[in-house]
Design an enzyme around this catalytic site. Structure first.
Site, PDB file in Angstrom:
ATOM      1  N   ARG A 568       0.824  -1.205   0.000  1.00  0.00           N
ATOM      2  CA  ARG A 568       0.000   0.000   0.000  1.00  0.00           C
ATOM      3  C   ARG A 568       0.855   1.250   0.000  1.00  0.00           C
ATOM      4  O   ARG A 568       1.923   1.278   0.620  1.00  0.00           O
ATOM      5  CB  ARG A 568      -0.860   0.038   1.266  1.00  0.00           C
ATOM      6  CG  ARG A 568      -2.269  -0.445   1.032  1.00  0.00           C
ATOM      7  CD  ARG A 568      -3.143  -0.126   2.239  1.00  0.00           C
ATOM      8  NE  ARG A 568      -3.719  -1.376   2.683  1.00  0.00           N
ATOM      9  CZ  ARG A 568      -3.489  -1.932   3.849  1.00  0.00           C
ATOM     10  NH1 ARG A 568      -2.715  -1.354   4.714  1.00  0.00           N
ATOM     11  NH2 ARG A 568      -4.041  -3.061   4.163  1.00  0.00           N
ATOM     12  N   SER A 629       8.069  -4.943   6.521  1.00  0.00           N
ATOM     13  CA  SER A 629       7.782  -5.994   7.512  1.00  0.00           C
ATOM     14  C   SER A 629       8.718  -7.197   7.380  1.00  0.00           C
ATOM     15  O   SER A 629       8.274  -8.324   7.131  1.00  0.00           O
ATOM     16  CB  SER A 629       6.333  -6.446   7.357  1.00  0.00           C
ATOM     17  OG  SER A 629       5.515  -5.318   7.298  1.00  0.00           O
ATOM     18  N   ASP A 683       6.219  -3.746  10.772  1.00  0.00           N
ATOM     19  CA  ASP A 683       4.752  -3.672  10.877  1.00  0.00           C
ATOM     20  C   ASP A 683       4.258  -3.806  12.318  1.00  0.00           C
ATOM     21  O   ASP A 683       3.249  -3.229  12.702  1.00  0.00           O
ATOM     22  CB  ASP A 683       4.045  -4.683   9.952  1.00  0.00           C
ATOM     23  CG  ASP A 683       4.520  -6.112  10.138  1.00  0.00           C
ATOM     24  OD1 ASP A 683       5.462  -6.346  10.921  1.00  0.00           O
ATOM     25  OD2 ASP A 683       3.942  -7.010   9.481  1.00  0.00           O
TER      26      ASP A 683
HETATM   27  C1  BG6 Z   1      -1.204  -4.694   8.345  1.00  0.00           C
HETATM   28  C2  BG6 Z   1       0.059  -4.002   7.926  1.00  0.00           C
HETATM   29  O1  BG6 Z   1      -1.737  -3.901   9.263  1.00  0.00           O
HETATM   30  O2  BG6 Z   1      -0.974  -5.972   8.874  1.00  0.00           O
HETATM   31  C3  BG6 Z   1       0.943  -4.897   7.107  1.00  0.00           C
HETATM   32  O3  BG6 Z   1      -0.237  -2.771   7.344  1.00  0.00           O
HETATM   33  C4  BG6 Z   1       1.177  -6.130   7.868  1.00  0.00           C
HETATM   34  O4  BG6 Z   1       2.137  -4.281   6.769  1.00  0.00           O
HETATM   35  C5  BG6 Z   1      -0.165  -6.783   8.062  1.00  0.00           C
HETATM   36  O5  BG6 Z   1       2.152  -6.953   7.335  1.00  0.00           O
HETATM   37  C6  BG6 Z   1      -0.092  -8.156   8.542  1.00  0.00           C
HETATM   38  O6  BG6 Z   1      -1.189  -8.751   8.016  1.00  0.00           O
HETATM   39  P1  BG6 Z   1      -1.244  -9.635   6.689  1.00  0.00           P
HETATM   40  O7  BG6 Z   1      -2.292 -10.602   7.012  1.00  0.00           O
HETATM   41  O8  BG6 Z   1      -1.607  -8.727   5.593  1.00  0.00           O
HETATM   42  O9  BG6 Z   1       0.096 -10.268   6.536  1.00  0.00           O
HETATM   43  C1  GLC Z   2       7.800 -11.825   9.349  1.00  0.00           C
HETATM   44  C2  GLC Z   2       8.807 -10.728   9.337  1.00  0.00           C
HETATM   45  C3  GLC Z   2       8.535  -9.746  10.432  1.00  0.00           C
HETATM   46  C4  GLC Z   2       7.120  -9.288  10.363  1.00  0.00           C
HETATM   47  C5  GLC Z   2       6.177 -10.457  10.382  1.00  0.00           C
HETATM   48  C6  GLC Z   2       4.750 -10.053  10.295  1.00  0.00           C
HETATM   49  O1  GLC Z   2       7.992 -12.558  10.478  1.00  0.00           O
HETATM   50  O2  GLC Z   2      10.096 -11.245   9.451  1.00  0.00           O
HETATM   51  O3  GLC Z   2       9.400  -8.645  10.339  1.00  0.00           O
HETATM   52  O4  GLC Z   2       6.850  -8.431  11.419  1.00  0.00           O
HETATM   53  O5  GLC Z   2       6.480 -11.328   9.332  1.00  0.00           O
HETATM   54  O6  GLC Z   2       4.440  -9.465   9.098  1.00  0.00           O
END
Ligand code: BG6
Ligand code: GLC
Ligand code: GLC
Length: 943
Positions: A568, A629, A683
Site C-alpha cells: 500500500r 515488515s 509492521d
Molecule cells: C497490516 C500491515 O496492518 O498488517 C501490514 O499494514 C502487515 O504491513 C499486516 O504486514 C499483517 O497482516 P497480513 O495478514 O496482511 O500479513
Molecule cells: C515476518 C517478518 C517480520 C514481520 C512479520 C509479520 O515474520 O520477518 O518482520 O513483522 O512477518 O508481518
C-alpha cells in the site's frame, strides 16, 4: 342379572364401525377367580354358535376404505415426523446413522448381540463377512432366555446379564488377545447421535427395566462388559432390528431399501432423502430412517378398527396407552388377542361348552406359536385339539373350526394393517423420489413372518391393492438380520479405526498447559539472551522508537506498507481533528518479489509516483515512513539493514543492504521524484504506534497475518546494542525465528517438516511456520494428504487437487471453522476445491483445521504471555495493565483465534491484565506517526 348377560356378544358389538372406542366391553383379563368355570348360558345349536362367533369376529374386519385411511394418515404422520413437528400422534421417524445399503465388500469377524426383537430371549451371533459377493458363511449363534425378573428389573441387571451371555458364548471361540467389534441389535425406539451412541426413548413390548430410558444404551453395555471383564469386545455400532434386516439383504439382488419387521413388535425402516430429515444437517444422499410405526396412534384412523379386545389388551399391558398400532400386529400380542376372544366366547357359551380354564384366563398363555399352529392348514384338526387341550380346555368337534376362525380374524387383521403401514412407507418413497412406478425390494424379518403360515401372503396381497404403482420384491432375511448388523458394525468399525488414526495424527497438535508454559519460559530466556547480544534465536532488534505517540503530532505524511498481503501507498494527514488516511493498494507480481532488488524497489517507486499523481501531490516532498515488515538491523530510525527475507519474498541483492538506501537509489533512478524517507518501521511497530495513538497503554504490537511477530517497549538499560540507561526503546523481537536454533520444545510434526522443506527458507522462521497464515493452510493440506493415504479421507481415492501447493488457503480455515456455517456449507467450500467428499469427510477436515489453528493460537498466546510478564517484571509491578495492538488477516478473520490467544495469555500470565486492541488502519498509519514524532523531534532539536 349378571353383567355378561346384559351384553350378549352380537347385541353389544354389532359392528366395529359403530362401536364407540370407549365403550366398556365385557372383556375380562387375567385369571380373576370369578370368571373361571362354565357359563350357564350355553347355546346348544352349533350353527347358532358359528353365526354368533362370526358376528363377533366381524369386529376384526378392516375394510379397504379403512386401510386406505390408515395408510394416508400414517403417511402424513411420517411427513410430520420428518419435518420435526411432533404432535403426539406423529410417528418418530428416527434417523439412524446408516447412509448406504451394503456394498458386499465388508469383511471380518463380528459379534452381534440381539436384544428386544424376539420376546424374552437374547441372541448372540458370531458373524464372518467374507468381503466376497455371494460367499456367505453361516453365522453361529446361541440363544439365552431372559428371566422375567430381569426383563422388568433394574437396567444394570439386564446389561450384566447380556455381558454374561456374551462371555459365555465367546468361551467357545478362540478370541484371546483379539479385539472383536460388537454390533448391538437393540430393537427399541432410540435417539441415535452416532453409529455407537443411542439413547433409549422408551421401552416397548415386554421390557420395562428401570434406569435405562434417557440413557445411552451403548455406554450401559460397555460398562457391563467392563464389569464382566470381557475386554476383548468393542461395542462399535447400535442398530435397530429393522435396519439389520434391511442390511442383511444380499447386495447381489440389487439394493434393498426397506426393512420390515413383524416379530414381538413391528416396525419398518427405509432409505429417506437426507434433505427431508429436518433433524439432520445434510442436503445430499440418503439416510436410513426408523419409522417406529408401532406408536402410530391417530384416533381418527385407528379408532374405527380398535375393538374392546384391543382396549382390554392395552390396559393389561406393560405400557398402557402406548404402541397401540403395534398391539394389533406384533407377535407378542396376537396370541393374547386370540386368548381374550376365546375366553370371551367361552363365557358367552359360544365355545368349549361354555367352559373356560385357568390357563385360558391367564394372561400370556396363548402365544404366537399357538396361533400359527392352529391356523396351519397342514396341522390338521388333531393339532388344534392338542393345543386347546394343553390350555386345559375340552373342545368339542365344532370348536376347532371356530377357534381357527378366531385366529384367522386376528392374524388377517394384523397382516392387512401391516400392509397399510408398508403402503404408507412405499407412498413416501414414491413421493420423495418422484417415482410413480416404484420398483423396490423389501427385506422382511421376524417371527411372525417365519412362523405364521399366511401372514406373508396376506400382507403381500393387501399391499398390492393399496400401493398399485409399486413393483415390490419381498426378500426374507436369512439369519434374522444378524448379518446386516455385522455389516453396519463393519462400517462402524472402519469409522472407529478412522477416528483412531485421526486422533493419532492430530495428537501432536494438541498442546497441554505444561507444554505451553515451557514455550513461555523458553521465549523469556531467548528474549533475555537476544537483548544481551548473546546467541539466541530471538534477535530482539532495537527500532529507535523511544516513545509511543503523545497526541501532539501534526502534519501530512506519505507512508509505504510492504510485506503483508497487500502493498500500500498512503497519504496520512495528522491534524488536531485526528488522522485521515487515503491509500491505494498495488499488486506486486511474484516475478518482482522473487526477482532482483532493483526491480522490486523500482516497482515500489513507480507505485509511489502513480499515487502522487492520482492524489495531486506531484512536486511535493512529503516526509515518508516506510513500513517494511522484514527483519532489519536498524542503526537509526532511517536506516535498516535487511537481515534476511521472510514469508514469500526473495528478491536478490537486498539481504545485508540498507533498504532505505535501496529505496533512495530507486528514487534517484526515477529522477522525476523527490522523496524524504524519514523512518523505516516494522509492521509490529507500526501497529503498536497506530493503536498507541488511541490507547496510551498500548506497549506491545502483535502481527498474526502472512507472518507473525511482536514488538514491545523495553527498558533501554536492558538493550545491550544501544547506548543509554534511561528511557525505553521498542524492540522488534522477530519472534517468527524463535526456535531456529533447534531449542523449541513443541513437537514438530512431519507435516511441519514438509511445510518447512517446501518453503523458500528451510530451517528458518520455525515459530512463524507453526502460527502464521502463510503456512497453516499448507499444514492442513499435508495432513489431509496423509489421512487420504490412510484411507481415512475421500474413501482413500487419490485426489489430484490436494497435491497442488497452496490450494488450501488459510482463509478456508477461518471459513470452515466458523460456528455459523452448516456442515453442508463446509462441504461446498471443499467441493469448490475439487475435493470429492462426504459429510464425514467434511467433519474430519473441520477437525483438522481446528487442531492446526488451535495450536497456532496457543503458541502465539504463550509468546504474548512471555512478553507481558517481561514488561511487568521489568517494572517490578505486582500487576500489570497493558494493551496489545494487533493486526493481521489470520487474527482478524479467524472466528476463534483471538479468543484462544487471550485465554492462553490469561492462563499463563495471570498477573497481567491484557487488552487486545485491533488496529483498524494498518501499520501505515503507525509508520506515519513514527515519522511525525521524528519530524517533531528534529524540529525541536533544530530549535
Ligand atoms: C497490516 C500491515 O496492518 O498488517 C501490514 O499494514 C502487515 O504491513 C499486516 O504486514 C499483517 O497482516 P497480513 O495478514 O496482511 O500479513
Ligand atoms: C515476518 C517478518 C517480520 C514481520 C512479520 C509479520 O515474520 O520477518 O518482520 O513483522 O512477518 O508481518
Ligand atoms: C418395537 C420397537 C422397534 C422395533 C420393533 C420390532 O416397535 O419399538 O424399535 O423395531 O418393535 O422389533
Amino acid at each position: 342379572m349378571n353383567k355378561e348377560q346384559q351384553q350378549p356378544c352380537d347385541a353389544s358389538w354389532p359392528s366395529p364401525i359403530v362401536e364407540p372406542m370407549d365403550s366398556v366391553g365385557p372383556v375380562e383379563l387375567g385369571s380373576g377367580a370369578g370368571a373361571l368355570g362354565c357359563s350357564p348360558e350355553v347355546l346348544s345349536h352349533p350353527s347358532d354358535s358359528s353365526k354368533l362367533v362370526q358376528e363377533c369376529l366381524q369386529q376384526f374386519m378392516v375394510t379397504e376404505a379403512q386401510l386406505q385411511q390408515i395408510r394416508a394418515s400414517l403417511l402424513s404422520s411420517m411427513e410430520q415426523g420428518l419435518m420435526g413437528q411432533n404432535p403426539a400422534s406423529a410417528v418418530r421417524m428416527l434417523p439412524t446413522y446408516v447412509g448406504s445399503t451394503p456394498h458386499g465388500t465388508e469383511q471380518g469377524d463380528f459379534v452381534v448381540l440381539e436384544l428386544g426383537a424376539t420376546g424374552a430371549s437374547m441372541r448372540v451371533l458370531w458373524v464372518t463377512l467374507t468381503g466376497i459377493e455371494g460367499c456367505r458363511v453361516d453365522p453361529r449363534s446361541r440363544e439365552f432366555v431372559i428371566p422375567p425378573e430381569v426383563m422388568l428389573g433394574p437396567g444394570q441387571q439386564l446389561f450384566d446379564f447380556a455381558a454374561r451371555c456374551l462371555a459365555e458364548f465367546l468361551e467357545a471361540f478362540p478370541v484371546k488377545n483379539r479385539c472383536l467389534p460388537l454390533g448391538f441389535n437393540f430393537s427399541f425406539p432410540c435417539h441415535q447421535t452416532g453409529l455407537d451412541r443411542s439413547t433409549l426413548i422408551s421401552w416397548t413390548k415386554g421390557f420395562r427395566c428401570s434406569g435405562v430410558e434417557g440413557r445411552d444404551v451403548v455406554q450401559l453395555l460397555r460398562e457391563a462388559i467392563e464389569r464382566q471383564g470381557a475386554s476383548s469386545l468393542a461395542v462399535v455400532a447400535v442398530v435397530n432390528d429393522t435396519v439389520g434386516t434391511m442390511m442383511d439383504c444380499d447386495p447381489g439382488l440389487g439394493p434393498c431399501e426397506v426393512g420390515l419387521v413383524v416379530d414381538t413388535g413391528t416396525n419398518a425402516c427405509y432409505m429417506e432423502e437426507a434433505r427431508h430429515v429436518a433433524s439432520l444437517d445434510e442436503d445430499r444422499g440418503r439416510v436410513c430412517v426408523s419409522v417406529e410405526w408401532g406408536s402410530f396412534s391417530d384416533d381418527k384412523a385407528l379408532g374405527p378398527v380398535l375393538t374392546p379386545f384391543d382396549k382390554a389388551l392395552d390396559q393389561g399391558s406393560l405400557n398402557p396407552g402406548a404402541q397401540r398400532f403395534e398391539k394389533m400386529i406384533g407377535g407378542l400380542y396376537l396370541g393374547e388377542l386370540v386368548r381374550l376372544v376365546l375366553a370371551h366366547l367361552a363365557r358367552r357359551g359360544l365355545l368349549f361348552g361354555g367352559c373356560t380354564s385357568p390357563a385360558l384366563l391367564n394372561q400370556g398363555s396363548v402365544g404366537l406359536e399357538h396361533v400359527a399352529e392352529m391356523e396351519d392348514p397342514s396341522s390338521g384338526e388333531a393339532r388344534v385339539l392338542a393345543v386347546l387341550q394343553n390350555l386345559g380346555l375340552s373342545p368339542g368337534a365344532s370348536d376347532v373350526k371356530l377357534v381357527q376362525l378366531v385366529c384367522e380374524a386376528v392374524s388377517t387383521r394384523a397382516a392387512r394393517l401391516c400392509a397399510a403401514a408398508l403402503a404408507a412407507v412405499l407412498g413416501r418413497l414414491q413421493h420423495s423420489r418422484e417415482q410413480h412406478a416404484l420398483q423396490i425390494a423389501v427385506a422382511t424379518g421376524g417371527q411372525v413372518f417365519k412362523r405364521h403360515p399366511r401372514f406373508h401372503s396376506l400382507l403381500q396381497k393387501t399391499v398390492i391393492l393399496l400401493a398399485p404403482g409399486c413393483d415390490i420384491s419381498f426378500i426374507p432375511s436369512v439369519d434374522g438380520g444378524g448379518r446386516g448388523v455385522a455389516v453396519v458394525t463393519a462400517v462402524a468399525a472402519r469409522l472407529a479405526d478412522h477416528r483412531r488414526l485421526l486422533e493419532e495424527t492430530l495428537a501432536p497438535f494438541r498442546l497441554d498447559r505444561e507444554q505451553l508454559a515451557a514455550v513461555q519460559v523458553q521465549m523469556r530466556e531467548a528474549m533475555a539472551k537476544g537483548l544481551q547480544g548473546e546467541a539466541s534465536s530471538l534477535r530482539m532488534l532495537p527500532t529507535y522508537v523511544r516513545a509511543t505517540p503523545d497526541g501532539s503530532e501534526r502534519g501530512d505524511f506519505l507512508a509505504l506498507d510492504l510485506g503483508g498481503t497487500n502493498f500500500r501507498v498512503l497519504l496520512v494527514r495528522v491534524t488536531t481533528g485526528g488522522v485521515q488516511i487515503t491509500s491505494q493498494v498495488y499488486a506486486i507480481p511474484e516475478r518482482v518479489t522473487q526477482g532482483s532488488g532493483q526491480q522490486l524497489f523500482d516497482h515500489i517507486v513507480d507505485c509511489i509516483v502513480d499515487f502522487q499523481q492520482r492524489q495531486g501531490l506531484g512536486g511535493q516532498s512529503l516526509p515518508l515512513g516506510f513500513t517494511f515488515s522484514f527483519p532489519c538491523r536498524q542503526l537509526g530510525l532511517d536506516q535498516g539493514i535487511l537481515l534476511n527475507w521472510t514469508k514469500g519474498f526473495n528478491a536478490s541483492d537486498c539481504e545485508g543492504q540498507d533498504v532505505v538506501a535501496l529505496l533512495r537509489e530507486a528514487i534517484g533512478r526515477r529522477q522525476a521524484v523527490e522523496l524524504n524517507v524519514v523512518a523505516i518501521v516494522n509492521d509490529t511497530v507500526g501497529t503498536m504506534m497506530s493503536c498507541g495513538y488511541e490507547d496510551h497503554h498500548c506497549e506491545v504490537g502483535l502481527i498474526v497475518g502472512t507472518g507473525t511477530n511482536a514488538c514491545y517497549m523495553e527498558e533501554l538499560q536492558n538493550v545491550a546494542a544501544v547506548a543509554g540507561d534511561s528511557g525505553h526503546m521498542c524492540i522488534n523481537m522477530e519472534w517468527g525465528a524463535f526456535g531456529d536454533d533447534g531449542t523449541l520444545s513443541v513437537p514438530s510434526t512431519c507435516f511441519d517438516a514438509s511445510v518447512d522443506r517446501a518453503s523458500i527458507n528451510p530451517g528458518k522462521q520455525r515459530f512463524e511456520k507453526l502460527i502464521s497464515g502463510m503456512y497453516l493452510g499448507e499444514i492442513v493440506r499435508y495432513i489431509l494428504l496423509h489421512l487420504n493415504s490412510l484411507g481415512v479421507l475421500f474413501r482413500g481415492q487419490q485426489t489430484q487437487c490436494l497435491q497442488t501447493r497452496d490450494i488450501f488457503k488459510t482463509k478456508f480455515l477461518s471459513e470452515i471453522e466458523s460456528d455459523s456455517l452448516a456442515l453442508r456449507q463446509v462441504r461446498a467450500i471443499l467441493e469448490d476445491l475439487g475435493l470429492p467428499l462426504t459429510s464425514d469427510d467434511a467433519l474430519i477436515v473441520r477437525e483438522v483445521c481446528q487442531a492446526v489453528s488451535r495450536r497456532a493460537a496457543q503458541l502465539c498466546g504463550a509468546g504474548v504471555a512471555a512478553v507481558v510478564e517481561k514488561i511487568r517484571e521489568n517494572r517490578g509491578l505486582e500487576e500489570l495493565m497493558v494493551t496489545v495492538g494487533v493486526d493481521g488477516t489470520l487474527y482478524k478473520l479467524h472466528p476463534h483465534f483471538s479468543s484462544l490467544v487471550a485465554a492462553t495469555v490469561k492462563d499463563l500470565a495471570p498477573r497481567c491484565t491484557v487488552t487486545f486492541l485491533q488496529s483498524e488502519d494498518g501499520s501505515g498509519k503507525g509508520a506515519a506517526l513514527v515519522t511525525a514524532v521524528a519530524c517533531r523531534l528534529a524540529q525541536t532539536t533544530r530549535v
